[in-house]
Motif scaffolding. Sequence first.
Motif, PDB file in Angstrom:
ATOM      1  N   LEU A 144      52.704  89.633  10.790  1.00 47.91           N
ATOM      2  CA  LEU A 144      54.141  89.853  10.982  1.00 47.91           C
ATOM      3  C   LEU A 144      54.652  89.185  12.257  1.00 47.91           C
ATOM      4  CD1 LEU A 144      54.973  93.641  10.340  1.00 47.91           C
ATOM      5  CD2 LEU A 144      56.138  91.647   9.361  1.00 47.91           C
ATOM      6  N   ALA A 145      53.831  89.205  13.290  1.00 51.99           N
ATOM      7  CA  ALA A 145      54.300  88.807  14.629  1.00 51.99           C
ATOM      8  C   ALA A 145      54.901  87.398  14.682  1.00 51.99           C
ATOM      9  CB  ALA A 145      53.185  88.987  15.647  1.00 51.99           C
ATOM     10  N   PRO A 146      54.201  86.361  14.162  1.00 51.26           N
ATOM     11  CA  PRO A 146      54.817  85.024  14.232  1.00 51.26           C
ATOM     12  C   PRO A 146      56.000  84.895  13.275  1.00 51.26           C
ATOM     13  CG  PRO A 146      52.695  84.915  13.103  1.00 51.26           C
ATOM     14  CD  PRO A 146      52.832  86.311  13.621  1.00 51.26           C
ATOM     15  N   LEU A 147      55.975  85.680  12.200  1.00 53.29           N
ATOM     16  CA  LEU A 147      57.061  85.580  11.214  1.00 53.29           C
ATOM     17  C   LEU A 147      58.390  86.029  11.790  1.00 53.29           C
ATOM     18  CD1 LEU A 147      55.340  86.932   7.969  1.00 53.29           C
ATOM     19  CD2 LEU A 147      55.912  84.573   8.544  1.00 53.29           C
ATOM     20  N   ILE A 148      58.329  87.022  12.673  1.00 54.92           N
ATOM     21  CA  ILE A 148      59.597  87.522  13.210  1.00 54.92           C
ATOM     22  C   ILE A 148      59.823  87.074  14.660  1.00 54.92           C
ATOM     23  CG2 ILE A 148      60.004  89.489  11.662  1.00 54.92           C
ATOM     24  CD1 ILE A 148      58.463  90.374  14.784  1.00 54.92           C
ATOM     25  N   GLY A 149      58.989  86.102  15.084  1.00 56.04           N
ATOM     26  CA  GLY A 149      59.220  85.511  16.399  1.00 56.04           C
ATOM     27  C   GLY A 149      58.705  86.336  17.571  1.00 56.04           C
ATOM     28  N   LEU A 150      57.853  87.326  17.272  1.00 60.17           N
ATOM     29  CA  LEU A 150      57.282  88.116  18.361  1.00 60.17           C
ATOM     30  C   LEU A 150      56.160  87.360  19.070  1.00 60.17           C
ATOM     31  CD1 LEU A 150      56.865  90.828  19.895  1.00 60.17           C
ATOM     32  CD2 LEU A 150      55.423  91.575  18.010  1.00 60.17           C
ATOM     33  N   ALA A 151      55.496  86.465  18.340  1.00 59.27           N
ATOM     34  CA  ALA A 151      54.381  85.733  18.943  1.00 59.27           C
ATOM     35  C   ALA A 151      54.371  84.289  18.474  1.00 59.27           C
ATOM     36  CB  ALA A 151      53.063  86.399  18.567  1.00 59.27           C
ATOM     37  N   ASP A 152      53.760  83.402  19.315  1.00 57.43           N
ATOM     38  CA  ASP A 152      53.627  81.983  18.947  1.00 57.43           C
ATOM     39  C   ASP A 152      52.451  81.768  18.008  1.00 57.43           C
ATOM     40  OD1 ASP A 152      55.569  80.662  20.993  1.00 57.43           O
ATOM     41  OD2 ASP A 152      54.388  82.094  22.150  1.00 57.43           O
ATOM     42  N   ARG A 153      51.412  82.581  18.226  1.00 59.36           N
ATOM     43  CA  ARG A 153      50.194  82.471  17.416  1.00 59.36           C
ATOM     44  C   ARG A 153      49.629  83.867  17.205  1.00 59.36           C
ATOM     45  NH1 ARG A 153      51.513  77.747  17.077  1.00 59.36           N
ATOM     46  NH2 ARG A 153      50.303  75.903  17.693  1.00 59.36           N
ATOM     47  N   ILE A 154      48.745  83.973  16.198  1.00 61.96           N
ATOM     48  CA  ILE A 154      47.943  85.188  16.078  1.00 61.96           C
ATOM     49  C   ILE A 154      46.475  84.802  16.168  1.00 61.96           C
ATOM     50  CG2 ILE A 154      49.630  86.411  14.656  1.00 61.96           C
ATOM     51  CD1 ILE A 154      47.819  85.822  12.211  1.00 61.96           C
ATOM     52  N   VAL A 155      45.665  85.751  16.589  1.00 59.22           N
ATOM     53  CA  VAL A 155      44.211  85.602  16.473  1.00 59.22           C
ATOM     54  C   VAL A 155      43.778  86.759  15.595  1.00 59.22           C
ATOM     55  CG1 VAL A 155      42.016  85.832  17.707  1.00 59.22           C
ATOM     56  CG2 VAL A 155      43.815  84.371  18.628  1.00 59.22           C
ATOM     57  N   ASP A 156      43.271  86.421  14.399  1.00 60.12           N
ATOM     58  CA  ASP A 156      42.946  87.487  13.449  1.00 60.12           C
ATOM     59  C   ASP A 156      41.849  87.042  12.501  1.00 60.12           C
ATOM     60  OD1 ASP A 156      43.206  90.037  12.385  1.00 60.12           O
ATOM     61  OD2 ASP A 156      44.842  89.511  11.036  1.00 60.12           O
ATOM     62  N   ILE A 157      41.390  88.019  11.708  1.00 60.45           N
ATOM     63  CA  ILE A 157      40.367  87.756  10.700  1.00 60.45           C
ATOM     64  C   ILE A 157      40.993  87.022   9.512  1.00 60.45           C
ATOM     65  CG2 ILE A 157      38.915  88.890   8.978  1.00 60.45           C
ATOM     66  CD1 ILE A 157      37.688  89.501  11.530  1.00 60.45           C
TER      67      ILE A 157
END
Length: 211
Positions: A144-157
Amino acid sequence: MNKRLTIAMPKGRIYEEAAELMKRAGYDLGADLEESRKLILEFPEQNIRVMMAKPMDVVTYVEYGAADLGIAGKDVLLEQDRDVYEVLDLKISPCYVAVAGVPDQPLSRIAPKIATKYPKVASDYFREQGEQIEIIPLNGSIELAPLIGLADRIVDIVSTGRTLKENGLVEYEKIADITSRLIVNPVSYRLKNEEIEHMVTNLSDVMEGIK
Ligand SMILES: Nc1ncnc2c1ncn2[C@@H]1O[C@H](COP(=O)(O)OP(=O)(O)OP(=O)(O)O)[C@@H](O)[C@H]1O
Ligand SMILES: O=P(O)(O)OC[C@H]1O[C@H](OP(=O)(O)OP(=O)(O)O)[C@H](O)[C@@H]1O
């Protein structure tokens, strides 16, 4: 006399594969344990006690000696860096940790925001890349985070890649391949060495197709 072993088993998606592997190694801990709400189960005929734990907490139980052994994802071990022995790669629940985000978006130069439930893995990775980042800690639905502009990238599984794809996200870099590992408390390893080595050998034999 055989000493009793306490094993911390991860509830959730790893459980079934882990229980199946244990069964093939000769430790029938009950395939439907997860259906039960009981958290501690005794298997006196096998001299084993099973604790049902959250995957992220397995390492804690093993580090403190509440469990002699446990099964944990390498992602959890990388994130928590605890004082336990990692004795066997069980090669189950394969997936990997990756950096992802919206397509064609260069990383902003000033402290890009990285949303993750793996703050240590993410920080270590970006430090090695020479990037100063800001961690946005989240517990789930990280995409969700990059989709709504909360983050530039995610680090995830990433496992099948379906979550990224269905949300129009792309993978930028793979950080680490992940499988589940058998971990052991260092004191238990000395005091119950024979029983633990026996279990490690049985599990290794299954994985090598000997058993
Ligand atoms: N697609 C995947 N997503 C997340 N973890 C996976 C995936 N495939 C394999 N794994 C492994 O499974 C472990 C997580 O299991 P699970 O999702 O049951 O735990 P959790 O993230 O604590 O669960 P919850 O969503 O209840 O908080 C990870 O530590 C990882 O090693
Ligand atoms: O590549 P895929 O096969 O799509 O799997 C990856 C997804 O699975 C995990 O989420 P999980 O299902 O544990 O839900 P969560 O977002 O609540 O952690 C992980 O955090 C990804 O979102």
